[in-house]
Design an enzyme around this catalytic site. Sequence first.
Site, PDB file in Angstrom:
ATOM      1  N   HIS A 312       0.926  -1.181  -0.065  1.00  0.00           N
ATOM      2  CA  HIS A 312       0.021  -0.002  -0.131  1.00  0.00           C
ATOM      3  C   HIS A 312       1.007   1.228   0.125  1.00  0.00           C
ATOM      4  O   HIS A 312       1.955   1.218   0.505  1.00  0.00           O
ATOM      5  CB  HIS A 312      -0.832  -0.097   1.244  1.00  0.00           C
ATOM      6  CG  HIS A 312      -2.226   0.814   1.037  1.00  0.00           C
ATOM      7  ND1 HIS A 312      -2.129   2.354   1.272  1.00  0.00           N
ATOM      8  CD2 HIS A 312      -3.347   0.663   0.695  1.00  0.00           C
ATOM      9  CE1 HIS A 312      -3.236   2.806   1.047  1.00  0.00           C
ATOM     10  NE2 HIS A 312      -3.982   1.939   0.587  1.00  0.00           N
ATOM     11  N   ASP A 370      -7.946  -5.588   0.072  1.00  0.00           N
ATOM     12  CA  ASP A 370      -8.155  -6.475  -1.179  1.00  0.00           C
ATOM     13  C   ASP A 370      -8.021  -7.631  -1.028  1.00  0.00           C
ATOM     14  O   ASP A 370      -8.490  -8.607  -1.949  1.00  0.00           O
ATOM     15  CB  ASP A 370      -7.761  -5.558  -2.565  1.00  0.00           C
ATOM     16  CG  ASP A 370      -8.257  -4.230  -2.758  1.00  0.00           C
ATOM     17  OD1 ASP A 370      -7.588  -3.177  -2.676  1.00  0.00           O
ATOM     18  OD2 ASP A 370      -9.363  -4.078  -3.098  1.00  0.00           O
TER      19      ASP A 370
HETATM   20  C1  SDX Z   1      -6.359   0.041  -2.968  1.00  0.00           C
HETATM   21  O1  SDX Z   1      -4.286   4.733  -2.057  1.00  0.00           O
HETATM   22  C2  SDX Z   1      -5.341   4.024  -1.576  1.00  0.00           C
HETATM   23  O2  SDX Z   1      -5.725   4.409  -0.392  1.00  0.00           O
HETATM   24  C3  SDX Z   1      -5.857   2.777  -2.329  1.00  0.00           C
HETATM   25  C4  SDX Z   1      -6.873   2.032  -1.638  1.00  0.00           C
HETATM   26  C5  SDX Z   1      -8.184   2.720  -1.171  1.00  0.00           C
HETATM   27  O3  SDX Z   1      -8.942   2.626  -0.323  1.00  0.00           O
HETATM   28  O4  SDX Z   1      -8.436   3.564  -1.973  1.00  0.00           O
HETATM   29  O5  SDX Z   1      -6.570   1.615  -0.319  1.00  0.00           O
HETATM   30  C6  SDX Z   1      -7.432   0.684  -2.346  1.00  0.00           C
HETATM   31  O6  SDX Z   1      -5.946   0.382  -4.054  1.00  0.00           O
HETATM   32  C7  SDX Z   1      -5.397  -0.737  -2.201  1.00  0.00           C
HETATM   33  C8  SDX Z   1      -4.071  -1.465  -3.029  1.00  0.00           C
HETATM   34  C9  SDX Z   1      -4.616  -2.525  -3.866  1.00  0.00           C
HETATM   35  N1  SDX Z   1      -3.272  -2.792  -4.852  1.00  0.00           N
HETATM   36  C10 SDX Z   1      -2.734  -3.817  -4.772  1.00  0.00           C
HETATM   37  O7  SDX Z   1      -3.016  -4.770  -3.859  1.00  0.00           O
HETATM   38  C11 SDX Z   1      -1.773  -4.218  -5.886  1.00  0.00           C
HETATM   39  C12 SDX Z   1      -0.699  -4.635  -5.481  1.00  0.00           C
HETATM   40  N2  SDX Z   1       0.025  -3.587  -4.667  1.00  0.00           N
HETATM   41  C13 SDX Z   1       1.019  -2.766  -5.421  1.00  0.00           C
HETATM   42  O8  SDX Z   1       0.771  -2.480  -6.912  1.00  0.00           O
HETATM   43  C14 SDX Z   1       1.689  -1.611  -4.681  1.00  0.00           C
HETATM   44  O9  SDX Z   1       1.696  -1.973  -3.434  1.00  0.00           O
HETATM   45  C15 SDX Z   1       0.587  -0.390  -4.661  1.00  0.00           C
HETATM   46  C16 SDX Z   1       0.287   0.005  -5.797  1.00  0.00           C
HETATM   47  C17 SDX Z   1      -0.402  -0.694  -3.594  1.00  0.00           C
HETATM   48  C18 SDX Z   1       1.367   0.574  -3.918  1.00  0.00           C
HETATM   49  O10 SDX Z   1       2.664   1.003  -4.625  1.00  0.00           O
HETATM   50  P1  SDX Z   1       3.707   1.999  -4.388  1.00  0.00           P
HETATM   51  O11 SDX Z   1       3.420   2.617  -3.006  1.00  0.00           O
HETATM   52  O12 SDX Z   1       3.871   3.107  -5.440  1.00  0.00           O
HETATM   53  O13 SDX Z   1       4.929   1.178  -3.909  1.00  0.00           O
HETATM   54  P2  SDX Z   1       5.816   0.662  -4.886  1.00  0.00           P
HETATM   55  O14 SDX Z   1       5.048   0.007  -6.095  1.00  0.00           O
HETATM   56  O15 SDX Z   1       6.873   1.712  -5.133  1.00  0.00           O
HETATM   57  O16 SDX Z   1       6.332  -0.624  -3.998  1.00  0.00           O
HETATM   58  C19 SDX Z   1       7.768  -0.319  -3.244  1.00  0.00           C
HETATM   59  C20 SDX Z   1       8.453  -1.551  -3.482  1.00  0.00           C
HETATM   60  C21 SDX Z   1       8.937  -1.791  -4.884  1.00  0.00           C
HETATM   61  O17 SDX Z   1       9.984  -2.573  -4.747  1.00  0.00           O
HETATM   62  P3  SDX Z   1      11.489  -1.691  -5.019  1.00  0.00           P
HETATM   63  O18 SDX Z   1      11.072  -1.209  -6.359  1.00  0.00           O
HETATM   64  O19 SDX Z   1      11.471  -0.934  -3.912  1.00  0.00           O
HETATM   65  O20 SDX Z   1      12.400  -2.695  -5.148  1.00  0.00           O
HETATM   66  O21 SDX Z   1       7.759  -2.785  -2.903  1.00  0.00           O
HETATM   67  C22 SDX Z   1       7.488  -3.708  -4.080  1.00  0.00           C
HETATM   68  C23 SDX Z   1       7.728  -3.013  -5.251  1.00  0.00           C
HETATM   69  O22 SDX Z   1       8.303  -3.642  -6.349  1.00  0.00           O
HETATM   70  N3  SDX Z   1       6.179  -3.780  -3.867  1.00  0.00           N
HETATM   71  C24 SDX Z   1       5.461  -5.441  -4.205  1.00  0.00           C
HETATM   72  C25 SDX Z   1       4.372  -5.202  -4.047  1.00  0.00           C
HETATM   73  N4  SDX Z   1       3.848  -4.144  -3.726  1.00  0.00           N
HETATM   74  C26 SDX Z   1       5.231  -3.386  -3.862  1.00  0.00           C
HETATM   75  N5  SDX Z   1       6.454  -6.579  -4.488  1.00  0.00           N
HETATM   76  C27 SDX Z   1       5.728  -7.653  -4.558  1.00  0.00           C
HETATM   77  N6  SDX Z   1       4.065  -7.710  -4.209  1.00  0.00           N
HETATM   78  C28 SDX Z   1       3.475  -6.443  -4.014  1.00  0.00           C
HETATM   79  N7  SDX Z   1       2.138  -6.596  -3.994  1.00  0.00           N
END
Ligand code: SDX
Length: 435
Positions: A312, A370
């Site tokens: 998140h 989710d």
């Molecule tokens: C919702 O914003 C909100 O409030 C949203 C929400 C709401 O109520 O409106 O809460 C609803 O959208 C919840 C989130 C649902 N999405 C997912 O579950 C999809 C999977 N999650 C990721 O796509 C990600 O965690 C995000 C998009 C939710 C957050 O992304 P960020 O904050 O931009 O973080 P990031 O992508 O920069 O990740 C940080 C690191 C990365 O590694 P590095 O590049 O630093 O090496 O963590 C890793 C990412 O690769 N990472 C994951 C991961 N999520 C982040 N690795 C594996 N699995 C994951 N799910």
Amino acid sequence: MRESKAKPSGSATLTYDNKKYEFPVFSGTEGPNVVDIRKLYGDADIFTYDPGFTSTASCESDITFIDGDKGILLYRGYSIDQLAAHSNFLEVCYLLLHGELPNKKEAAAFDHSITMHTMVHDQMSTFYRGFRRDAHPMAIMCGVVGALSAFYHDSTDINDPRQREVASHRLIAKMPTIAAMAYKYAVGQPFVYPLNNLGYTENFMRMTFSVPAEEYKVNPVLAKALDTIFILHADHEQNASTSTVRLAGSSGANPFACIAAGIACLWGPAHGGANEAALKMLEEIGTVDRIPEYIKKAKDKNDNFRLSGFGHRVYKNYDPRAKAMQAQTHAVLNEVGHGDDPILKVAMELERIALSDEYFIEKKLYPNIDFYSGITLKALGFPTSMFTALFALARTVGWIAQWKEMIEDPHQKIGRPRQLYTGAAQRDYVPLTKR
Ligand code: SDX
């Protein structure tokens, strides 16, 4: 109109190009202070640079507060776990819109107004017939909600508080009807009209699952679980879809068009589409012994696979909604007799392994709302394709409360970010004969 409650709290200095610039700092009720850089470009001729707005506050708001490190979520100061345990979705809608919990009279008046707006113009059913039967419900929601502005011209003047209120009530009231019609159209069953003697969530379940051929009895345990799920999804600060609604609203677009823009943004698998993606991922994993293979993929930099339902932007601790959602998952699965659903076993084991894995601990990746919602919604009888439509149904009140707050903010301006241009420098046109 909404007055600012930001409290002056010193200043911040920027040294750039051998010059010093002072900017005021403000503090709110909770959370980080903000440095007000509205004069930065005018004073120092530079922009800030923050793709994805990881360090940028886009507005001042009284509605929702999240503390990502402590795993706290407050709607108008009330914690999500207390609201999930003691409130109901329509009461939470009133709270988000008005800032206070309603007394008996206010609650009755609000519930009556919502009940009186649950039907849609009958010509909307023709609108559905333009879609293929296998259209994704979110494609239908985007189209039909945007089309509401073609039917309700008497509540599109955003400068009239009464029209803003009617549009807000219409949207909250009609989303269940529109979502249920999208489901009925997809499964080829007749549309079911709302009944005024049913509660908000019971009405939605009956419009979705009843058929003319027999009486439909709402299961109170399942209705309560779904109502709680709606509470958990109602608002969440300035997330991507809420920011989309605010940006669309900042141009003066009518509320129906703004909510349609929010629905489009929510559809993405990184946002509201994650519940659908999370269940598909759990079903693809299938059995507990295949979990390590997927954990490995999630950690592989060259593999763009991510564990849907984990991570998140704000929560770097457990998403408080995920805890409440997990409780609903067990209540629903026990009620429908799927307490030993193999997918639940995969989910619990995936959560256990992920939370003990160095990679997830270091990157602070916890289950978000989710992760469990997909399992719960499937057990409630919804097809996977309807999961994000249900998220949109619940989030409409948050979107409209944030839109209303923006419209009533005397300092709001049209949103218009700038950029760092790295394209071609100015050059002259080259005629075709010379290329
Ligand atoms: C919702 O914003 C909100 O409030 C949203 C929400 C709401 O109520 O409106 O809460 C609803 O959208 C919840 C989130 C649902 N999405 C997912 O579950 C999809 C999977 N999650 C990721 O796509 C990600 O965690 C995000 C998009 C939710 C957050 O992304 P960020 O904050 O931009 O973080 P990031 O992508 O920069 O990740 C940080 C690191 C990365 O590694 P590095 O590049 O630093 O090496 O963590 C890793 C990412 O690769 N990472 C994951 C991961 N999520 C982040 N690795 C594996 N699995 C994951 N799910």
